[in-house]
Every structure is written in structure tokens, then in C-alpha cells.
Design an enzyme around this catalytic site. Structure first.
Site, short mmCIF file in Angstrom:
data_model
loop_
_atom_site.label_atom_id
_atom_site.label_comp_id
_atom_site.label_asym_id
_atom_site.label_seq_id
_atom_site.Cartn_x
_atom_site.Cartn_y
_atom_site.Cartn_z
N CYS A 78 -17.67 84.74 37.08
CA CYS A 78 -16.90 83.54 37.07
C CYS A 78 -17.49 82.42 36.40
O CYS A 78 -18.68 81.87 36.91
CB CYS A 78 -16.52 83.12 38.59
SG CYS A 78 -15.60 81.68 38.62
N TYR A 138 -8.08 81.19 29.03
CA TYR A 138 -7.28 82.03 30.19
C TYR A 138 -5.90 81.74 29.54
O TYR A 138 -4.96 82.65 29.89
CB TYR A 138 -7.56 81.33 31.29
CG TYR A 138 -8.81 81.53 32.03
CD1 TYR A 138 -8.82 82.89 32.79
CD2 TYR A 138 -9.96 81.05 31.95
CE1 TYR A 138 -9.90 83.19 33.45
CE2 TYR A 138 -11.29 81.41 32.77
CZ TYR A 138 -11.29 82.59 33.14
OH TYR A 138 -12.48 82.91 33.69
#
Length: 328
Positions: free
Chosen positions: A45, A176
Site C-alpha cells: 500500500c 487510482y
């Protein structure tokens, strides 16, 4: 816009301070102390990666222990399954991170995210917003860490905040928005916004070595996790494919310089990064096949651009299996 990816807000926003006084976004009572707080992270992440980086730079490894989740994330929660470099839950031995969220906030129905800063004394989640955890690590624990290093110095704060906002909207969250867009129009808009931002950063780094000032600040370490993942996952998996990071000479050399700062390379686990992205998004990669490439040359002398030969593949660093989980 229809089909646009929207990120949810973090839910836990308390603040650790040196003396336990209230912080900018939460109540008091969370005083800095060695081994009171535990950091839950994923090497995959980029938001968790920020906190690992600042923890290392500030020398807090011995007073803020970590638990590392399995890189492949099922739909409901990160898990603590067996995987090279993952550790299991070192606080309570829980099976999933959702178990921790439910323990702290029964009935919690939000997203189960990393990083998580957990208070083992009050048995609660202090904060799960990476940008705020980074700020806490920068100053609250200076009695035990590197007080001489300030990643958010007062004279530069206004400029750092402005750069952070641009980097977050255009790049950190921008990849994203490209990858998870569900309409062509949303994808096209996000794609153009991402590469406009990267072009601006490329130009900025053609004039100075770092984003703000003459040495790395918080702004650089917030951008770095996205850049280090770009060619391995965002270029192909998220269709951010106008050009690779290595095709931006200034951004590429900059990423190499940051990677080579002592301690940073060990926060980069390309094996976890690729396993997570290619194995956790079945709508984007239905087969779950993890690509073997690309060859990444972060270890070469900084500033060398496209066309390098004899690269030392960073995959080898990230994919090595240790007899026991490594701590940073």
C-alpha cells in the site's frame, strides 16, 4: 462525473502528541511513549509506505513495532496470512485487520484500511490517516528518535502543503482515478490529469533536486511511494501508459536518489506490491497472473535514464525469502 473513482475519508483521526495534549484533529490522552503504539501496514500500500518511510528516517523502529499484512487483499479485509515478509498480528494474533476494527468499533461498516496506528495501552485505533501519522512520527517521538531531522520545517510548510495538495490530487490519488474509472470519459479525464501533473513535476525537478528546498521533505516522501510503483503496476495494471516513469529523466533520477537514501530500499517490497495489485483486483486482472517484469534499476547511479543496461533488478531484493519476517 459518471464512472469516476471517489476515495473515502479515514474514520479514526486522533493524534499522538509528545505530552498527550489534544492534537489538530482529535482528543487528548495519546502521549508519545516507547512501545505503546503499534503500526499495522502493508508493504503493497502506498499510503502505508509513507508511514514506514518516516518511521525509518526518524529512527523509530525500536519504539514503534509493526505488523505486516498479507499482500493479497480479499474483498472484505486485509488478512494476516502467511507470506514472505508478512508477520501476522503481533499484538493479539488476530486473523484479519477487520477483526481489529470491529474490536475497537463494534459494528464498524467502513473500509478496513492500512496504515493503522494502534494504542496498546488504551486498546484503540488512534489514527488510520497516513498523512497524519506521518506528521506524528515527524515530531511527537523526538525524545526517542532523530530530533535533528524535521521533514515539515516551519519556513517551508506553506509550500509543502501546496505541493502535497497538487501531488495528492494529480498523482497519488490520480493513478487510482485512472485505474478504477468505469467509463471512458472518466478514464480519459483522469489520465490527462495524471500526466499533466507528472509533466509539471518533471519540469520542477529539472530546476531543483527536490520538490521543496534543497533536501527531501515530507512532500518528497509522499510522492515517492507512487513513483516507485509506477512502472511495476500503474503503467500496465491501471492503464497509466502514456509513458513509463523511466521515460521521465528528472522524475526517474529523483526516484533513484530517494530510493538510495539509507534505510529506504528496505521499505520497498516489489514482490508485495505486484502480488497485491495483480492479485487483489479481479475486475482488472481476472486471471490473477503476476507479471515477471519489468526490470527496475533503482540501485544504479541516480540520474541515469532510459536505455540503461545491466540493470540490477529490484524484484530480486523484494522477492527474496527470509527465514523469519524482517523488521524495518
Amino acid at each position: 462525473m459518471q464512472g469516476e473513482y471517489i476515495r473515502t475519508e479515514s474514520r479514526f483521526r486522533h493524534w499522538v502528541t509528545a505530552d498527550g495534549a489534544p492534537g489538530p484533529t482529535g482528543d487528548g490522552g495519546f502521549a508519545a511513549a516507547p512501545n505503546r503504539y503499534h503500526l499495522y501496514v502493508s508493504y503493497a500500500c502506498p499510503w502505508a509506505h509513507r508511514t514506514l518511510i518516516v518511521r525509518v528516517l526518524k529512527g523509530l523502529q525500536d519504539i514503534i513495532p509493526i505488523s505486516v499484512v498479507h499482500p493479497i487483499m480479499p474483498p472484505d479485509s486485509w488478512t494476516f496470512g502467511d507470506y514472505p515478509g508478512s508477520t501476522g498480528d503481533r499484538v493479539q494474533g488476530l486473523a484479519t485487520l477487520a477483526d481489529l476494527y470491529q474490536q475497537v468499533a463494534p459494528g464498524f461498516d467502513g473500509l478496513v484500511t492500512v496504515p493503522v496506528l494502534y494504542d496498546t495501552e488504551r486498546r484503540t485505533i488512534v489514527n488510520n490517516e497516513s498523512s497524519e501519522i506521518v506528521r506524528m512520527f515527524n515530531r511527537a517521538f523526538d525524545a526517542w528518535g532523530r530530533a535533528d531531522l524535521d521533514l515539515y520545517p516551519e519556513p517551508l510548510r506553506e509550500e509543502i502543503d501546496a505541493v502535497n495538495a497538487e501531488v495528492y490530487e494529480g498523482v497519488n490519488n490520480g493513478v487510482y482515478r485512472v485505474g478504477f474509472a468505469t467509463t471512458q470519459a472518466a478514464y480519459d479525464a483522469a489520465y490527462d490529469r495524471l500526466f499533466t501533473a507528472l509533466d509539471r513535476l518533471e519540469a520542477r525537478l529539472g530546476k531543483q533536486p527536490y520538490l521543496v528546498g534543497d533536501r527531501p521533505t515530507e512532500a518528497d516522501w509522499r510522492l515517492f511511494p507512487t513513483l516507485i510503483r509506477f512502472d511495476a503496476v500503474y503503467y500496465s495494471h491501471f492503464k497509466c501508459n502514456r509513458q513509463r516513469l523511466i521515460d521521465f529523466p528528472n522524475l526517474w533520477g529523483y526516484t533513484q536518489r530517494l530510493y538510495q537514501v539509507p534505510g529506504i530500499a528496505d521499505t520497498v517490497r516489489i514482490d508485495h506490491i505486484k502480488a497485491h495489485y495483480y492479485g487483489s483486483h479481479p475486475t482488472l486482472n481476472p486471471t490473477g497472473i503476476i507479471p515477471k517484469g519489468p526490470a527496475l534499476s533503482f540501485d544504479l547511479p541516480a540520474g541515469r535514464g532510459a536505455g540503461v543496461t545491466g540493470v540490477k533488478m529490484t524484484q530480486e531484493r523484494g522477492a527474496r525469502t527470509d527465514p523469519a519476517p524482517r523488521d524495518l
